[in-house]
Design an enzyme around this catalytic site. Sequence first.
Site, mmCIF file in Angstrom:
data_model
loop_
_atom_site.group_PDB
_atom_site.id
_atom_site.type_symbol
_atom_site.label_atom_id
_atom_site.label_comp_id
_atom_site.label_asym_id
_atom_site.label_seq_id
_atom_site.Cartn_x
_atom_site.Cartn_y
_atom_site.Cartn_z
ATOM 1 N NE ARG A 86 13.768 3.313 4.339
ATOM 2 C CZ ARG A 86 12.699 3.333 4.730
ATOM 3 N NH1 ARG A 86 11.507 2.607 4.111
ATOM 4 N NH2 ARG A 86 12.176 4.217 5.800
ATOM 5 C CG ASN B 179 11.060 0.195 -1.415
ATOM 6 O OD1 ASN B 179 11.842 1.130 -1.412
ATOM 7 N ND2 ASN B 179 11.460 -1.152 -1.848
ATOM 8 N N PRO C 253 0.865 -1.257 0.120
ATOM 9 C CG PRO C 253 -0.789 -1.571 1.642
ATOM 10 C CD PRO C 253 0.570 -2.034 1.052
ATOM 11 C CD GLU C 254 4.531 2.726 -2.891
ATOM 12 O OE1 GLU C 254 4.815 3.721 -3.299
ATOM 13 O OE2 GLU C 254 5.135 1.621 -3.075
ATOM 14 C CE LYS D 185 3.829 5.136 2.089
ATOM 15 N NZ LYS D 185 4.952 4.421 2.280
#
Length: 254
Positions: free
Chosen positions: A244, A160, A2-3, A51
């Site tokens: 990351r 990401n 989810p972004e 978010k």
Amino acid sequence: MPEGDTVWHTAAILRQYLAGRTLTRCDIRVPRFATVDLTGGVVDEALSRGKHLFIRIGAASIHSHLKMDGSWRVGDRPVRVDHRARIILEAGTIRAIGVDLGVLEILERDHDGDVVAHLGPDLLGEDWDPKLAAANLMADPDRPIAEALLDQRVMAGIGNVYCNELCFVSGQLPTAPVSAIADPRRMVLRARDMLWANRFRWNRCTTGDTRAGRQLWVYGRAGQRCRRCGTRIEYRNPDGTGERVAYWCPTCQR
């Protein structure tokens, strides 16, 4: 993963199904808020901030964050409920279930903005300000680009996937310092364009080709050929969590 676009889309679906309806059930499965019952309240709105997602009901606000694996499932009943459910809301025949939510809390509506006051301009919000976002991005010239893009205090909504895709289309390695960005305003405008174009999609597309397996430039494509030059995409997961993880083309990104 989810972004900001996923959360924006989720808020739009929740709004579509719940706004203006009276809750007939409110079952919160988080110990701290398990005694809170919003049954009888009218859902005024559902909205996103980066978010973060808010469902406002009377004087209360349900604040959630999807983190890595969370989601809201909404529709006419029955919508399946299992042990991963953190909250169940019903309004007549409509059921909304928050599943695997990283954050779920009930706030006072008048002060729910306090939990997102630290965020930078929202890429999909009314407060979007490319000038401020660019200034935030360049505030620490030695900071790695990926680290700066993922910092929600710079601008809110990038995760990401978009971080890696932005680095590729900008021709920069994720580890390069932000001082290497020749046009920071262009970078933040590209970020906004990517999220804006995908705000109604569950499957993101940054390449312009929505066919299965063709939607992304580098993310999730370790060992595959670059769509531009044919070089194999490289991959690094320094913290082992996936939060990351970096993908890049060693030819297209310098």
